[in-house]
Design an enzyme around this catalytic site. Structure first.
Site, PDB file in Angstrom:
ATOM      1  N   GLU A   1       1.174  -0.471  -5.163  1.00 19.37           N
ATOM      2  CA  GLU A   1       0.295   0.618  -5.480  1.00 19.37           C
ATOM      3  C   GLU A   1       1.010   1.889  -5.569  1.00 19.37           C
ATOM      4  O   GLU A   1       1.399   2.885  -4.674  1.00 19.37           O
ATOM      5  CB  GLU A   1      -0.695   0.888  -4.220  1.00 19.37           C
ATOM      6  CG  GLU A   1      -1.859   1.835  -4.519  1.00 19.37           C
ATOM      7  CD  GLU A   1      -2.351   2.298  -3.258  1.00 19.37           C
ATOM      8  OE1 GLU A   1      -3.544   2.821  -3.471  1.00 19.37           O
ATOM      9  OE2 GLU A   1      -1.570   2.457  -2.240  1.00 19.37           O
TER      10      GLU A   1
ATOM     11  N   ASP B   1       0.694  -1.353  -0.022  1.00 16.99           N
ATOM     12  CA  ASP B   1       0.025   0.160  -0.007  1.00 16.99           C
ATOM     13  C   ASP B   1       0.746   1.078  -0.147  1.00 16.99           C
ATOM     14  O   ASP B   1       2.086   1.337   0.741  1.00 16.99           O
ATOM     15  CB  ASP B   1      -0.858   0.271   1.239  1.00 16.99           C
ATOM     16  CG  ASP B   1      -1.827   1.306   1.259  1.00 16.99           C
ATOM     17  OD1 ASP B   1      -2.622   1.605   0.650  1.00 16.99           O
ATOM     18  OD2 ASP B   1      -1.451   2.098   2.227  1.00 16.99           O
TER      19      ASP B   1
END
Length: 846
Positions: free
Chosen positions: A548, A493
């Site tokens: 990401e 993330d």
């Protein structure tokens, strides 16, 4: 169902809690206080706990292994990189002793390993109920698959750094930034060399959980913690009646605190399984109790805000035993993105056990081959979606126990599903009492001090990736989840936030290479990402890493040895943003070329995971694609026993087309957030003060997709068919892709993937008969997917049994072509019937 551990009771209801801590701190360490674990529906509270400013005002310098060879280590700088160890020894001695220890560990079962492997198949089959298994096999003791894997992992060696020069062959534009990229790779090489020399290599360095936190031996329990800012420390908990004077710790020269607790006289461990534990420290910010940084489980007591650390070490007979081997890594990823807590149809916090039994079979049936799970790492604030992590090594207690999570993963493997973890190494919760923030009373312990260590938009702390011990902590954390829980990989993330000092905030990335390689690049963070990819791919060759990154940094998905960052996939985040942008426009203003450009705009040799929408588009404040398309009509006109509306007709048709074209052209992988496969009608709203702490919007209405009297089922059936067509034809990873038509007038898009031809008619009104489309291979074609099929909520305007024969002659730059009927707002996939190829016919060109 009720799960009972040693002195602990876990009913399978929404969240795990314990009784409040004793107020007194007197008593002998050997007197263990009572503890009960209850599960309640108590709404989580928003927790923002701040501490006073530390006396450490300046930022911690980055780790540098350059000309001076000086390295930031616990306690200050050293002329040679030094490891923090359990005793005050030279780094060389520590590395040597560690390697000897590892060697001894590996030989413990060396003589039995071949026999264990030979027995594994029969043992596994007896566990899953093979009717032909013998009585001897059924009664054989179960060998934990994870134990075998762990020994195999520790025999692997991580390949040495390569030359880092291939990136210039792949992308010649990078030559203009060679100074930056060569510096980056040089720093990475020096870091690898330092770790190899002073820690015994990445493999040993990444086993920090065997040295820090709680480790148990035959003689007792050792607890170690890196807290250089603390002036005094003691281990407290139920086991010593929270007496700070009972178990005072000692500090070594690197700021590592340690205590050894011998077994009780009867041989039982000094700290019973399930006991609450904390470390009390005298710090520059005052006296404070903290949950150990390497804690493996933590819980929140009813009516309390702070969490308690739990000493989690069940007896062997109560530990979950993994039974099933991991599935092989698929060529194309079809990811079902999930959140355990909100995966129930009821307004409650769901459990690992219920997710295992109810949701995993659904994912398998839909045709996905991987499940990505969010919010695994413990986070005190439920509404953070798991992104404000407080305890990095602890699975969230809201959903059950660590062994429950292991059972979930093992079941997924039995079903042939990979399990990817949404891991957060980009930032951490700013909670002081139950997180890493101000752990030892200083602002720059695990994080950068001052403004550089604070993410103003996320209200969270930012790691100092140049710190030796921070690297040990995060690398060990990545390995812990792969080794202990047998995850199959990670979705990292917030990688954009990591790679740039501006964190990608208020920056519009245009693709100019100056945006990626300059003073705004956090080289320490990029080196950490290279190291963690080295670690994962070296020790777990089948594991998958997805980053990401919204910036589109070049080299992101190029192997580290070639000079890249090393991820397997990048999330193609621009696609979801583009769909929202398009959905705000009138149909007449949609541009086929704009859609195609966004879907195909990715770097050569760098794989992407595409998605039309993820959890981000489902949150309050945004809308899902279904809601953008159909809005309030979804509440009143989705029943099949009442007439539809033009809004519903349009929405259902475009919802299918958007998903299929995204999957067809967007990348080598595809992701769907749970519920979006059937157009989940509402957003996600976590319990909070503004909604009366309601769970009504924090769940998934799978019952709507299953209801044969609602139009949602047609959308779900189409998604399932879409996944199975990919399974049969592997079009996402086909090397052959050609876009032969993007007609702005007809609103037609035609492209080839492998032996498939995709035809999309985005026109809101026009249907086309005898529409000619080009193709590469001659022969007979058949329909393998038709969005207009009645099963998918369509109008059955096409005969599913029709056959299509090619004509010779170039059309749309293709050597062959055939004629089709293309109804308005439909997507149809034609497949070459390879075993019945026929001679081509001539087409009358008049």
């Amino acid at each position: 169902m009720v799960y009972t551990l040693s002195g602990i009771r876990f009913p399978s209801t929404p969240s795990v809690c314990v009784s409040s801590s004793p107020s007194g701190f007197n008593g002998d360490r050997r007197s263990s206080g009572g503890v009960s674990f209850l599960l309640t529906n108590k709404a989580p509270l928003s927790r923002k706990i701040f501490a006073g400013k530390s006396s450490y005002d300046s930022d911690t310098s980055s780790l540098s292994v350059a000309a001076s060879e000086r390295v930031l280590v616990p306690g200050g700088y050293s002329d040679v990189p030094t490891s923090s160890t359990d005793q005050v020894e030279t780094s060389e001695a520590v590395a040597d002793s560690q390697m000897v220890h590892d060697s001894n560990d590996l030989t413990m079962e060396a003589e039995e390993e071949i026999e264990v492997k030979e027995k594994q198949d029969s043992v596994s089959s007896s566990v899953v109920g093979d009717g032909d298994a013998s009585e001897e096999e059924k009664s054989a003791p179960l060998q934990d698959v994870a134990v075998i894997e762990k020994e195999e992992v520790r025999k692997r060696t991580i390949p040495p750094p390569g030359s880092g020069q291939k990136i210039y062959e792949i992308d010649s534009l990078l030559l203009g930034f060679r100074e930056h990229l060569d510096y980056r790779f040089g720093q990475y090489r020096r870091m690898r060399e330092a770790i190899d020399k002073y820690e015994g290599g990445l493999e040993a360095f990444s086993r920090g959980y065997e040295k820090f936190g709680f480790t148990r031996s035959a003689d007792g329990i050792t607890y170690r913690e890196w807290a250089p800012g603390a002036k005094w420390a003691a281990l407290i908990g139920d086991f010593n009646n929270w007496n700070p004077n009972a178990d005072v710790m000692t500090r070594n020269e690197f700021g590592v605190w340690e205590i050894f607790l011998p077994n009780n006289a009867d041989g039982s461990p000094a700290i019973p399984h399930g006991s609450r534990v904390k470390i009390r420290m005298d710090t520059p910010s005052g006296l404070k109790d903290s949950i150990p940084a390497w804690i493996k489980f933590s819980i929140q007591a009813p009516g309390e805000i702070p969490y308690d650390g739990i000493y989690y070490d069940p007896p062997d007979e109560m530990k979950y035993v993994f039974k099933h081997p991991k599935p092989k890594r698929p060529n194309s990823l079809r990811i079902y993105e999930t959140h355990v807590g909100m995966s129930s149809t009821e307004p409650v916090i769901n459990t690992y056990a219920n997710f295992r039994d109810e949701v995993l079979p659904r994912i398998k049936k839909l045709g996905y081959n991987a499940v990505q799970i969010m919010a695994i790492q413990e986070h005190s604030y439920y509404a953070s979606f798991g992104y404000h992590v407080t305890n990095f090594f602890a699975p969230s207690s809201r959903f059950g126990t660590p062994d429950d999570l292991k059972s979930l993963i093992d079941k997924a493997h039995e079903l042939g599903l990979l399990v990817l973890m949404d891991i957060v190494h980009s930032h951490a919760s700013n909670n002081v009492l139950d997180g890493l923030n101000m752990f030892d009373g200083t602002d720059g312990h695990y994080f950068h001090s001052g403004s550089r260590g604070y993410h103003w938009m996320w209200d969270s702390r930012l790691f100092n990736y140049g710190s030796w011990e921070v690297m040990r902590y995060l690398l060990s954390n990545a390995r812990w989840w792969l080794e202990e829980y047998r995850f199959d990989g990670f979705r990292f993330d917030g990688v954009t936030s990591m790679m740039y000092t501006h964190h990608g905030l208020q920056v519009a990335f245009t693709g100019n290479y100056n945006e990626y390689f300059g003073f705004a690049t956090d080289v320490d963070a990029v080196i950490y990402l290279m190291l963690v990819n080295d670690l994962i791919h070296g020790l777990f060759p089948e594991a998958i890493t997805i980053g990401e990154d919204v910036s589109g940094m070049p080299t992101f998905c190029i192997p580290v040895e070639d000079g890249g960052v090393g991820f397997d996939y990048r999330l193609h985040m621009a696609i979801a943003d583009k769909w929202i942008e398009i959905l705000k426009k009138r149909d007449e203003d949609w541009r086929m070329g704009d859609i195609i450009h966004t879907l195909t705009n990715r770097r050569w040799l760098e794989k992407c995971v595409s998605y039309a929408e993820s959890h981000d588009q489902a949150l309050v404040g945004d809308k899902t694609i279904a809601f953008w398309l159909m809005d309030k009509d979804m509440y009143d006109f989705m029943a099949l026993d009442r007439p539809s509306t033009p809004v519903i007709d349009r929405g259902i048709a475009l919802h299918k087309m958007i998903r299929l074209i995204t999957m067809g052209l967007g990348g080598e992988g595809y992701l769907n957030f749970m519920g979006n496969e059937f157009g989940h009608p509402e957003w996600i709203d976590f319990p909070r003060e503004g909604n009366g702490f309601s769970y009504d919007k924090c769940r998934r209405r799978f019952d709507l997709g299953d209801a044969d009297y609602l139009r949602y089922q047609g959308l779900q059936e189409f998604d399932q068919a879409m996944q199975h067509v990919e399974e049969d034809y592997s079009f996402m990873t086909s090397e052959h892709q050609y876009i032969s038509r993007k007609d702005e007038g007809d609103r037609i898009i035609v492209f080839e993937k492998g032996n498939l031809v995709f035809v999309f008619n985005f026109h809101w009104n026009n249907s086309y008969t005898d529409y000619r489309i080009g193709c590469l291979k001659p022969g007979k074609y058949k329909i393998v997917l038709n969005s207009d099929d009645a099963l998918f909520g369509g109008y059955s305007r096409i005969d599913p049994s029709a056959e299509y024969f090619t004509f010779e002659g170039w059309y749309d730059d293709r050597p062959c072509s055939f004629l089709v009927y293309a109804p308005s707002r439909t997507a149809i996939v034609y497949a070459l019937v390879e075993d019945e190829q026929l001679p081509v016919k001539g087409l009358d060109k008049s």
